[in-house]
Enzyme design. Structure first.
Site, short mmCIF file in Angstrom:
data_model
loop_
_atom_site.label_atom_id
_atom_site.label_comp_id
_atom_site.label_asym_id
_atom_site.label_seq_id
_atom_site.Cartn_x
_atom_site.Cartn_y
_atom_site.Cartn_z
N MET A 165 -7.07 -16.75 -0.33
CA MET A 165 -5.83 -17.51 -0.24
C MET A 165 -5.76 -18.27 1.08
SD MET A 165 -2.82 -15.51 -2.26
CE MET A 165 -2.42 -14.31 -1.00
N ALA A 197 -6.15 -19.05 5.23
CA ALA A 197 -5.85 -18.37 6.50
C ALA A 197 -7.02 -17.46 6.86
CB ALA A 197 -4.54 -17.62 6.43
N HIS A 203 -12.79 -12.46 5.95
CA HIS A 203 -13.20 -13.40 4.91
C HIS A 203 -14.63 -13.90 5.15
CE1 HIS A 203 -8.69 -14.05 4.82
NE2 HIS A 203 -8.94 -13.78 3.56
N GLY A 216 -12.97 -8.30 -0.84
CA GLY A 216 -12.95 -7.34 0.25
C GLY A 216 -12.47 -5.97 -0.19
N GLU A 217 -13.06 -4.94 0.40
CA GLU A 217 -12.66 -3.57 0.08
C GLU A 217 -11.30 -3.21 0.70
OE1 GLU A 217 -15.80 -0.91 1.13
OE2 GLU A 217 -17.10 -1.56 -0.53
N LEU A 259 -8.45 -6.22 9.45
CA LEU A 259 -8.10 -7.63 9.57
C LEU A 259 -7.31 -8.08 8.34
CD1 LEU A 259 -11.29 -9.38 11.01
CD2 LEU A 259 -9.26 -8.60 12.21
#
Length: 288
Positions: free
Chosen positions: A39, A41, A46, A155-156, A192
């Site tokens: 999404m 940002a 990421h 991502g986990e 993060l």
């Protein structure tokens, strides 16, 4: 509409047709394709997923789309950070293409289809955000079907989301392999998140202890403490930090997210938390 190659150093597809044209050209060369849905940002978490994509495929697409259907009316859709130019700069030399559609392209007039799952989507986030995973599943299915990648990477940190997407892809026979990327953390262990920018200095200090409590609670369970006892103690510690609300602190079956019936893990387990401090709701998880 042709690819946008003027705005940034990296080309951008704005429509499904342009995305598919780019992918078709790669396929004609015999190249494999990875998709990293985001999404925007973008942060180092990421970018670690993009690095993982590059290791597993010849070409990498990063989608940037703030998906309105996964936000409830009282959530932060309008305030969610939108930083496309900065995101594009971070992806230079890493990704091969950005797919950045708008809401009208993803959900044109008359759109009326939703993908919903039972089971893995129902507990935890499903309890507190009952429409969330239907929005996630629908948009991820659309992104995958538009790009038809060999692999898609998530991502986990959003562990339940990862399990939901794996379930959906398996159930619908979508021929894309779903990979999970490890959680990237700040030096103090805070996972993060694009929402971390909302934290005040005091809230940020408290948030940095969330992963500590999670890890110590998981260790307690691994050492034989009953799940209910360990999570109750952990929950009290989280609230004592200044978190106003604890939605859940649970130890669940890592794949199904079902609770363990005898208050102790009998299969690979995951501890998951969601808690709110100030205006920011944080989630985290780790293996037990």
């Amino acid at each position: 509409m042709p690819l946008d190659t003027k705005s940034y150093e990296i080309p951008v597809a704005r429509s499904a047709a342009d995305l598919r044209e780019a992918v078709a050209a790669w396929r004609a060369e015999g190249l494999s394709v990875a998709l990293v849905p985001t999404m925007g940002a973008l942060h180092e978490g990421h970018l670690s997923l993009v690095d993982l994509a590059r290791k597993n495929a010849d070409r990498t697409i990063v989608s940037i789309f703030v998906n309105p259907t996964q936000f409830a009316p009282n959530e932060d859709f309008s305030a969610y950070p939108r930083t496309e130019a900065a995101d594009a700069a971070k992806l230079e030399g890493k990704a091969d293409l950005i797919f950045a559609p708008n809401a009208e392209d993803m959900y044109p007039e008359g759109f009326s289809t939703t993908i919903s799952l039972t089971g893995v989507s129902e507990p935890l986030e499903g309890t507190f955000r009952p429409t969330h995973f239907a929005g996630v599943a629908t948009v991820v299915a659309k992104l995958i079907l538009r790009a038809m990648p060999d692999i898609a990477i998530f991502g986990e940190k959003d562990w339940q989301q990862l399990m939901v997407i794996r379930r959906m892809v398996a159930d619908l026979d979508i021929p894309t392999k779903i990979l999970g990327g490890p959680i990237v953390r700040e030096p103090d262990g805070l996972a993060l998140s694009s929402r971390n920018v909302y934290l005040s200095p005091e809230e940020r200090k408290a948030a940095g202890q969330l992963n500590v409590i999670l890890r110590e609670t998981a260790a307690s369970v691994a050492n034989g403490a009953p799940i209910s006892e360990a999570t109750a103690k952990g929950g009290k510690r989280i609230l004592a930090l200044g978190f106003e609300k604890l939605d859940y602190l649970e130890v669940r079956d890592a794949a199904s997210l079902a609770p363990f019936p005898n208050d102790r893990p009998t299969a690979p387990a995951r501890i998951l938390v969601a808690a709110k401090i100030g205006k920011t709701r944080l989630i985290d998880n780790m293996p037990v």
